[in-house]
Write a protein that holds these residues in place. Structure first.
Motif, PDB file in Angstrom:
ATOM      1  N   VAL A  81     -17.891  55.045  -7.706  1.00 59.25           N
ATOM      2  CA  VAL A  81     -16.804  53.695  -7.150  1.00 59.25           C
ATOM      3  C   VAL A  81     -15.147  54.512  -7.479  1.00 59.25           C
ATOM      4  O   VAL A  81     -14.733  53.588  -6.979  1.00 59.25           O
ATOM      5  N   VAL A  82     -15.391  55.736  -7.209  1.00 65.40           N
ATOM      6  CA  VAL A  82     -14.030  56.678  -7.025  1.00 65.40           C
ATOM      7  C   VAL A  82     -13.245  55.668  -5.913  1.00 65.40           C
ATOM      8  O   VAL A  82     -11.931  54.977  -5.540  1.00 65.40           O
ATOM      9  N   THR A  91     -12.466  52.070  -5.493  1.00 73.04           N
ATOM     10  CA  THR A  91     -11.607  51.614  -6.282  1.00 73.04           C
ATOM     11  C   THR A  91     -10.011  51.966  -5.562  1.00 73.04           C
ATOM     12  O   THR A  91      -8.991  51.176  -5.994  1.00 73.04           O
ATOM     13  N   ILE A  92      -9.758  53.049  -5.407  1.00 74.13           N
ATOM     14  CA  ILE A  92      -8.770  53.551  -4.556  1.00 74.13           C
ATOM     15  C   ILE A  92      -8.498  52.771  -3.320  1.00 74.13           C
ATOM     16  O   ILE A  92      -7.334  52.191  -3.188  1.00 74.13           O
ATOM     17  N   GLN A 102      -7.242  49.135  -4.424  1.00 77.56           N
ATOM     18  CA  GLN A 102      -5.806  49.378  -3.661  1.00 77.56           C
ATOM     19  C   GLN A 102      -5.099  49.118  -3.659  1.00 77.56           C
ATOM     20  O   GLN A 102      -3.833  48.253  -2.722  1.00 77.56           O
ATOM     21  N   ALA A 103      -5.629  50.385  -2.431  1.00 76.54           N
ATOM     22  CA  ALA A 103      -4.600  50.659  -1.003  1.00 76.54           C
ATOM     23  C   ALA A 103      -4.672  49.333  -0.434  1.00 76.54           C
ATOM     24  O   ALA A 103      -3.351  48.503  -0.001  1.00 76.54           O
ATOM     25  N   GLU A 109     -12.073  62.647   4.810  1.00 75.83           N
ATOM     26  CA  GLU A 109     -10.945  63.139   4.033  1.00 75.83           C
ATOM     27  C   GLU A 109      -9.849  62.489   4.878  1.00 75.83           C
ATOM     28  O   GLU A 109      -8.703  62.020   4.828  1.00 75.83           O
ATOM     29  N   ASP A 125      -7.323  59.531   4.793  1.00 72.61           N
ATOM     30  CA  ASP A 125      -6.413  58.131   3.531  1.00 72.61           C
ATOM     31  C   ASP A 125      -6.509  57.073   4.351  1.00 72.61           C
ATOM     32  O   ASP A 125      -6.675  56.474   5.420  1.00 72.61           O
ATOM     33  N   PRO A 126      -6.031  56.520   3.157  1.00 73.15           N
ATOM     34  CA  PRO A 126      -6.632  55.162   2.967  1.00 73.15           C
ATOM     35  C   PRO A 126      -5.696  54.653   4.575  1.00 73.15           C
ATOM     36  O   PRO A 126      -5.832  53.145   4.578  1.00 73.15           O
ATOM     37  N   GLU A 127      -4.629  55.004   4.578  1.00 74.44           N
ATOM     38  CA  GLU A 127      -3.753  54.104   5.677  1.00 74.44           C
ATOM     39  C   GLU A 127      -3.965  54.322   6.616  1.00 74.44           C
ATOM     40  O   GLU A 127      -3.629  53.614   7.762  1.00 74.44           O
TER      41      GLU A 127
END
Lengths: 479, 146, 479, 146
Positions: free
Chosen positions: B16-17, B20-21, B24-25, B118, B120-122
């Protein structure tokens, strides 16, 4: 609606009959005969007594394999090579899902191929006699560890099988483990488990119960973990449990971890009835580990150091192979010995760190806020209060997969590495505390020259596995 | 095109981590996010995409069974007449020494973009902005230092 | 009699000529050309600058093998796999005894058989060009580590070979290492080494010098180590050395270790001339290690934790294979990474432990007593004072094999695990301090229900390798 | 018989800790101790034994070369007409799985008693008292708890 009341004897018997019919091995459970078996065990196998009378932290690993003889070998090697004081028997995933037929197939395959085709010990399938053979073979107390939302049959069989400690609880084995079990349902299941433990207790067999403190294992703010421990402790006490071990998972900041363990013990004694003996268990870091045994040993070393300062009653150790999943028995024993060496070297030293009392006071205040929210919502009934508080998010767990929790609260580390709350969502907390957290996180943002954002959360989740405590941004090239 | 993003972890996976991130992103980047959480079936993704008129469906998988879990996923989407952009990311194969081959596998299954764990959400946000032709909004509150 | 005076230029040249004639490779040493070589090195290889500008403790392992290509491989792997910031080149035993012929035979055998027939890198035999190939191959600063009472030729060759840091000193590489070298002799030898480093320094090549702090490595009371560090620092400063790293070996009590490192830095700055840049190095536990890699990792973890709190400029790491002697490169790198993980997780935390200031004040007072004893005996000349103080036992090192020290002082741990002095012999110390130590040891004796005796010393020497800090008697059977 | 004990580490061995502890233990037990320290030659042992009329010569070795270092030692003692009791202790062989064999080896070399490195000083003291027929003195200050 379900309430925090002791399960009536006729209900206990009815459910007991029902659940024992779920699988063939249930038939062998006989309460009076089980009491006699427990009474025949030597003092060295009485879990509650051994744990409660220890004057240094006792060490316990995690371990479970499908076959009985292998499980005996494994536990014996962890006791002798690892020097474990207390031993575990970790249950397989099928049993956790009450899929005893699949567990039976897995056990059969394990017996045929000699391979570990299950990820734990299917205690229900081994039945009362299998459990007793394990208990009789190992000269140490053994706890059942699992993650089962409906552990009623597992409890009936393992209690009758001679186990005297049982991990889990209606929140701690629901919210972090499963998506679709309702809280009312798991509370009802665990009322039976606790009542059964209480029934043994009343006959002089004090079954130790251990709510699972680390929850989702990922940056859980101490007060959230403590509130859930207190709730599960109260629920167990209502059903007659008299030996309760409250759990807490290391966050990696020494001051916060020591403060949290102190607060856990203190609030446990305060909130739980006097007749309950409260002990604490410290779990070495449950988040992501570095993919490197040497670095993992460093994480374990910091855990040992924290335990030496905080002196919980029990420490659950990690292995240097944590990253790759289930460790070899040698790595498991190594984690025990690394922890032991650090604790034994540090525990006689007077190490009083500044700021522990302040941090503990903050954690206690937060925990009381959360407990008040629960009591208020239940009009004094903690079961109703708990269900309602999770329902409206007044009580919440970060990174919870369960539909029974909002999972909207988000943690982040402050500039000192302590876990604070970045996103409160609907968590009920007084404004002053929110301001304290905000100020701490704002100081970190200043240090890092970036805004407070979910990026900190994401960076913190990965930090320890990448070799740091705090997920700082990479320094820019021009610095 | 709709700025609504449907997110979820497919199959029996309970990690789930990451999701969840991501939630948010994408929220912070100005998207409307519908987070289906863990253990989401193909059908639940399709239902949510229809119900919310999703511009994108983002699938996460971390337990190594993504290929099985995604077999026929795009047929399910197609029969519900969903033309959302589809991304997948996470630990998509056990032992992903050669990520290019893994990417190819999931492109063939129908995903528009494939990310490793690896990422990044960005990066995903920037890609989605390009794919949906969206410019950063003024409500953008994420500070990216690089 | 030898005095603490700067070696005259003509003397420097005369000795330089003489010692370069001791072995064929001496001929290649040419000062001006060596300066040019140093000037050609990039900033990343300038030892003093890298060390002095670091804002977190830098890590350095121990390592030396006979062949040049193997040494390059070894250091490169410690840099990349171990993440070492600074690298060592440990010299073999024959070279330490100035037996260059035997070292040559060993090196020849190593080249023929591919085996490590020497226990280190014979830098004199490799000569200036061999050393330079090593320096050029590795992108990090490298220190020469050895244990050589007469290191004059070794210094001449390694300085010309591009090394910018050199461990040792006339006391610290005499008293713990050898039986029959007189102090006057080793002081004279090291005046040359230091003067040579000073000559390079005057030309802009700041050779870093590092007195060997752990001494005999066995429960050395902090003030004894500190006094010897200050003396060797003063001697080096007289000869023109401007970058001095004072050393200290972990005793295992966190408060005492942090206090000692603080005192070392403070007294170093106070006693040494202003133009000297003083840094400190912390050696992870140098006594006996547990015969078990897991437990050894625990010892290393405690060292990392101590370093994170005390923040020395450099940490010299141990490996989990310490017990068995020279570690594999993998184990050596593992020791680095375990240390790194603990330091990086703990260093951003505010960990202020009570009692550090008091302990530091005690250590400082003791160190000043010893320094006064030295100055008094020398009528202001520290060389004469040092020789006389060791001669009459006013300054002494426990467990010293050398005939130049009485070796009559004996340490023991107090009830908190701090190293105190059990047998003072002729050590010059004011009475109040002796009373403090006596009271602390007496408290331990009470705890253990036994008299103060050498048994405590013996038990303490073995304690860490047996898994504890303090050598308590075994509990009696009837307890 | 003389209560003087000559102690030393034989050969090139520089291990000083054990011998220091032995010196303390024998002194505390009332013996007169002459500690020759580390790196002591056979001849130095003999000279000291003669000079001090030693009742016992105690040899320590921890670096694994004891057998070579002790070859001919008892000939040297005999030619100096020394009839002191001789003990040896320490790490007497590299990898001493079978200490009985090691003990036999050193008994054949002429030592009266052979101890491994785990031996408590008390054990050697008790043995020496028996061998020299000495009873514990009143000055005995060592408290042994077992």
């Amino acid at each position: 609606m379900i309430r925090d009341e002791r399960l009536r004897s006729d209900e206990l018997r009815r459910i007991d009959r029902e659940i024992r019919a779920d699988w063939s091995t249930g038939a062998a459970v006989e309460f009076e005969e089980a009491i006699a078996f427990h009474d025949s065990l030597p003092a060295s196998k009485r879990f509650a007594d051994v744990l409660e009378s220890a004057d240094v932290p006792l060490l316990q690993p995690r371990a479970g394999v499908p076959r009985l003889d292998d499980q005996i070998d494994l536990l014996e090697s962890l006791r002798t090579d690892g020097g474990a004081d207390l031993l575990p028997t970790t249950i397989d995933s099928y049993t956790r899902d009450n899929e005893y037929e699949k567990a039976a197939e897995g056990l059969e395959a394990a017996r045929e191929t000699g391979e570990d085709t299950l990820n734990g010990f299917p205690a229900v399938n081994h039945g009362v006699s299998g459990c007793r053979e394990l208990i009789e073979s190992i000269d140490a107390p053994i706890e059942v560890r699992h993650g089962t939302p409906d552990a009623r049959l597992l409890a009936a069989i393992t209690f009758a099988g001679g186990f005297q400690s049982f991990e889990g609880g209606p929140i701690s084995y629901n919210i972090p483990y499963t998506k679709r079990h309702g809280l009312a349902e798991t509370i009802e299941n665990w009322q039976f488990v606790d009542r059964l433990a209480g029934a043994y207790t009343e006959r002089g067999v004090r079954i130790n119960r251990e709510p699972f403190g680390p929850l989702t294992g990922t940056l859980v703010p101490p007060s959230i973990a403590i509130a859930i421990m207190l709730i599960e402790g109260l629920l167990a006490a209502t059903q007659g449990v008299r030996s309760i071990t409250l759990g807490y998972g290391q966050v990696g900041n020494v001051v916060q971890d020591v403060a949290a363990l102190n607060a856990l013990q203190k609030l446990g004694e305060e909130y739980l009835p006097d007749e309950v003996v409260v002990t604490t268990v410290f779990h070495e870091w449950m988040g992501g580990f570095p993919p490197d045994e040497a670095r993992a040993s460093g994480v374990i070393g910091l855990g040992g150091m924290t335990a030496a300062i905080a002196r919980p009653d029990k420490v659950i150790t990690k292995s240097p192979q944590e990253f790759q999943g289930v460790p070899t028995r040698e790595a498991n024993a190594a984690g025990l010995r690394t922890t032991r060496q650090v604790i034994d070297m540090a525990i006689e030293q007077e190490i009083d760190i500044d700021g522990i009392d302040e941090e503990r006071a903050l954690i206690e205040r937060e925990s009381r806020c959360l407990m008040d929210a629960v009591f208020d919502r239940g009009d004094g009934d903690i079961v109703r209060g708990t269900i309602r508080a999770f329902d409206d998010g007044a009580l919440d767990v970060p990174f919870a997969p369960s539909d029974s929790a909002k999972g909207a609260v988000l943690p982040a580390r402050d500039d000192d590495g302590r876990v604070r709350i970045f996103e409160w969502a609907d968590l009920e907390m007084d404004g002053e505390i929110k301001e304290i957290h905000g100020a701490r996180l704002s100081r970190r943002a200043d240090t890092e020259g970036r805004d407070q954002s979910f990026r900190m959360v994401a960076d913190d989740v990965d930090a320890i596995s990448e070799g740091k405590l705090i997920g700082r941004p990479e320094p820019r090239g021009d610095v | 095109m709709s700025q609504t993003v449907v997110l979820g972890v497919i199959g029996s996976d309970a990690h789930v981590v990451g999701i969840t991130i991501l939630e948010q992103a994408f929220s912070a980047a100005g998207f409307d996010v519908v987070n289906l959480g863990v253990q989401t079936s193909q059908e639940e993704f399709a239902e949510a995409a229809v119900a919310h008129d999703a511009g994108a469906v983002l699938v996460s998988s971390l337990y190594g069974h993504a290929r099985q879990d995604c077999q026929g996923f795009h047929d399910v989407l197609e029969s519900a007449e969903i033309d959302a952009v589809t991304y997948i990311g996470g630990n998509l194969a056990v032992g992903q020494d050669d990520f290019e081959r893994t990417r190819e596998t999931f492109r063939e299954l129908g995903f528009d973009r494939v990310f490793d764990s690896e990422t990044d959400p960005e990066e995903a946000i920037a890609a989605l902005r390009r794919d949906l032709q969206i410019r950063p909004t003024e409500t953008e509150r994420v500070t990216v230092s690089s």
